[in-house]
Design a protein around this motif. Sequence first.
Motif, PDB file in Angstrom:
ATOM      1  N   PRO A   1       0.830  -1.213   0.000  1.00 38.92           N
ATOM      2  CA  PRO A   1       0.000   0.000   0.000  1.00 38.92           C
ATOM      3  C   PRO A   1       0.863   1.260   0.000  1.00 38.92           C
ATOM      4  O   PRO A   1       1.922   1.305   0.662  1.00 38.92           O
ATOM      5  CB  PRO A   1      -0.790  -0.120   1.303  1.00 38.92           C
ATOM      6  N   PHE A   2       0.423   2.267  -0.732  1.00 37.26           N
ATOM      7  CA  PHE A   2       1.184   3.518  -0.796  1.00 37.26           C
ATOM      8  C   PHE A   2       1.444   4.098   0.586  1.00 37.26           C
ATOM      9  O   PHE A   2       2.477   4.717   0.832  1.00 37.26           O
ATOM     10  CB  PHE A   2       0.433   4.554  -1.635  1.00 37.26           C
ATOM     11  N   SER A   3       0.501   3.934   1.511  1.00 40.79           N
ATOM     12  CA  SER A   3       0.591   4.591   2.817  1.00 40.79           C
ATOM     13  C   SER A   3       1.749   4.087   3.663  1.00 40.79           C
ATOM     14  O   SER A   3       2.124   4.742   4.642  1.00 40.79           O
ATOM     15  CB  SER A   3      -0.712   4.419   3.582  1.00 40.79           C
ATOM     16  N   MET A   4       2.340   2.926   3.300  1.00 45.52           N
ATOM     17  CA  MET A   4       3.424   2.372   4.104  1.00 45.52           C
ATOM     18  C   MET A   4       4.723   2.265   3.313  1.00 45.52           C
ATOM     19  O   MET A   4       5.685   1.668   3.776  1.00 45.52           O
ATOM     20  CB  MET A   4       3.042   0.998   4.649  1.00 45.52           C
ATOM     21  N   MET A   5       4.768   2.861   2.131  1.00 46.34           N
ATOM     22  CA  MET A   5       5.912   2.696   1.236  1.00 46.34           C
ATOM     23  C   MET A   5       6.946   3.807   1.392  1.00 46.34           C
ATOM     24  O   MET A   5       6.619   4.982   1.434  1.00 46.34           O
ATOM     25  CB  MET A   5       5.440   2.657  -0.224  1.00 46.34           C
ATOM     26  N   LEU A   6       8.211   3.401   1.483  1.00 42.09           N
ATOM     27  CA  LEU A   6       9.356   4.294   1.383  1.00 42.09           C
ATOM     28  C   LEU A   6      10.286   3.716   0.324  1.00 42.09           C
ATOM     29  O   LEU A   6      10.007   2.646  -0.232  1.00 42.09           O
ATOM     30  CB  LEU A   6      10.079   4.408   2.732  1.00 42.09           C
ATOM     31  N   VAL A   7      11.381   4.406   0.017  1.00 43.14           N
ATOM     32  CA  VAL A   7      12.319   3.911  -0.990  1.00 43.14           C
ATOM     33  C   VAL A   7      13.740   3.955  -0.443  1.00 43.14           C
ATOM     34  O   VAL A   7      14.067   4.792   0.399  1.00 43.14           O
ATOM     35  CB  VAL A   7      12.234   4.713  -2.308  1.00 43.14           C
ATOM     36  N   GLU A   8      14.569   3.047  -0.949  1.00 45.36           N
ATOM     37  CA  GLU A   8      15.939   2.931  -0.461  1.00 45.36           C
ATOM     38  C   GLU A   8      16.856   2.435  -1.571  1.00 45.36           C
ATOM     39  O   GLU A   8      16.405   1.825  -2.549  1.00 45.36           O
ATOM     40  CB  GLU A   8      16.002   1.943   0.694  1.00 45.36           C
ATOM     41  N   SER A   9      18.142   2.678  -1.390  1.00 40.89           N
ATOM     42  CA  SER A   9      19.145   2.123  -2.299  1.00 40.89           C
ATOM     43  C   SER A   9      19.872   0.935  -1.681  1.00 40.89           C
ATOM     44  O   SER A   9      20.381   0.075  -2.392  1.00 40.89           O
ATOM     45  CB  SER A   9      20.170   3.189  -2.686  1.00 40.89           C
ATOM     46  N   ASP A  10      19.953   0.904  -0.343  1.00 38.21           N
ATOM     47  CA  ASP A  10      20.803  -0.051   0.373  1.00 38.21           C
ATOM     48  C   ASP A  10      22.219  -0.042  -0.198  1.00 38.21           C
ATOM     49  O   ASP A  10      22.916  -1.057  -0.171  1.00 38.21           O
ATOM     50  CB  ASP A  10      20.227  -1.466   0.337  1.00 38.21           C
ATOM     51  N   ALA A  11      22.620   1.091  -0.748  1.00 39.42           N
ATOM     52  CA  ALA A  11      23.965   1.224  -1.309  1.00 39.42           C
ATOM     53  C   ALA A  11      24.996   0.929  -0.234  1.00 39.42           C
ATOM     54  O   ALA A  11      24.780   1.220   0.943  1.00 39.42           O
ATOM     55  CB  ALA A  11      24.167   2.636  -1.861  1.00 39.42           C
ATOM     56  N   PRO A  12      26.113   0.280  -0.636  1.00 38.52           N
ATOM     57  CA  PRO A  12      26.557  -0.043  -1.992  1.00 38.52           C
ATOM     58  C   PRO A  12      26.203  -1.451  -2.454  1.00 38.52           C
ATOM     59  O   PRO A  12      26.944  -2.034  -3.259  1.00 38.52           O
ATOM     60  CB  PRO A  12      28.066   0.105  -1.880  1.00 38.52           C
ATOM     61  N   CYS A  13      25.087  -2.019  -1.997  1.00 41.83           N
ATOM     62  CA  CYS A  13      24.646  -3.314  -2.491  1.00 41.83           C
ATOM     63  C   CYS A  13      24.623  -3.304  -4.015  1.00 41.83           C
ATOM     64  O   CYS A  13      24.252  -2.295  -4.632  1.00 41.83           O
ATOM     65  CB  CYS A  13      23.257  -3.626  -1.946  1.00 41.83           C
ATOM     66  N   LYS A  14      25.013  -4.414  -4.629  1.00 41.14           N
ATOM     67  CA  LYS A  14      25.072  -4.474  -6.092  1.00 41.14           C
ATOM     68  C   LYS A  14      23.770  -5.010  -6.678  1.00 41.14           C
ATOM     69  O   LYS A  14      23.140  -5.908  -6.121  1.00 41.14           O
ATOM     70  CB  LYS A  14      26.244  -5.354  -6.535  1.00 41.14           C
TER      71      LYS A  14
END
Length: 250
Positions: free
Chosen positions: A194-207
């Motif tokens: 659901p949009f209401s619980m979504m965030l975004v990440e890179s977890d960099a430097p994971c390939k």
Amino acid sequence: MVTDIHCHSDQVSADNIAKFIADGGKIGSVSMTLKSAIQVLALKQQYPDAIELFLGIHPEVAADEAMIEAVIALIHQHHRLLSGIGEIGIPFFYLDDKTALQKQLLKQQGAQLMARFVAIAADYNLPVNLHVVEDDIELALPILNQYGVGGALFHWYEGSLSHLTQLHQQGHFISVSPWIFVDDHYWQFVQAIPFSMMLVESDAPCKYNGKIGDPSMIVDIIAAVANYHQISVEQLTLILADNTRRYLRK
């Protein structure tokens, strides 16, 4: 403004961090060890407005009591600079070669360590940034409930739809990683978040497909999710920004 809510920025090039921040981005910078905690703390001092600082010990790190106590001391010393506690959680990936009994014991030990950090988060009213995989939410949720820590971030989480519903009903968040461009099963799971619980990440430097992760990758995540749901990038960016504020309790 976009926020890469889960990044190991101590392992990302200084130029990439500077460019992402110059372009208006923010970074949720998590620690894994005492060394990385010191490094991300220095980064916070360099970019006080653009780094959301999280201190903790990764559950898959072989940390002795001295390291644990040193990181906890840093948290107490610098708690006013913190956005949250993390990366903490339950060990999973390094247990592949263990017996069922060994896995159970190590997960219980990991849960005990997680609880120590969650208790600190509760004392300072801080959110937590969690490494919890699949069914291990059954170990993590009772700890969060015990200390009254709501709105936790389950970073790069993928599990059953029933577990997704459980996390949603309890008001937690899930951050989406660039793994959507690598694994179709994960992408299908993300489509159900659901949009209401979504965030975004890179977890960099994971390939990802051999490409080193970078905070700028969250731009492509937002574009892909927006396209799937047939909304504008601008609209989804606003939703994610509001979710980020709620998660960080701002």
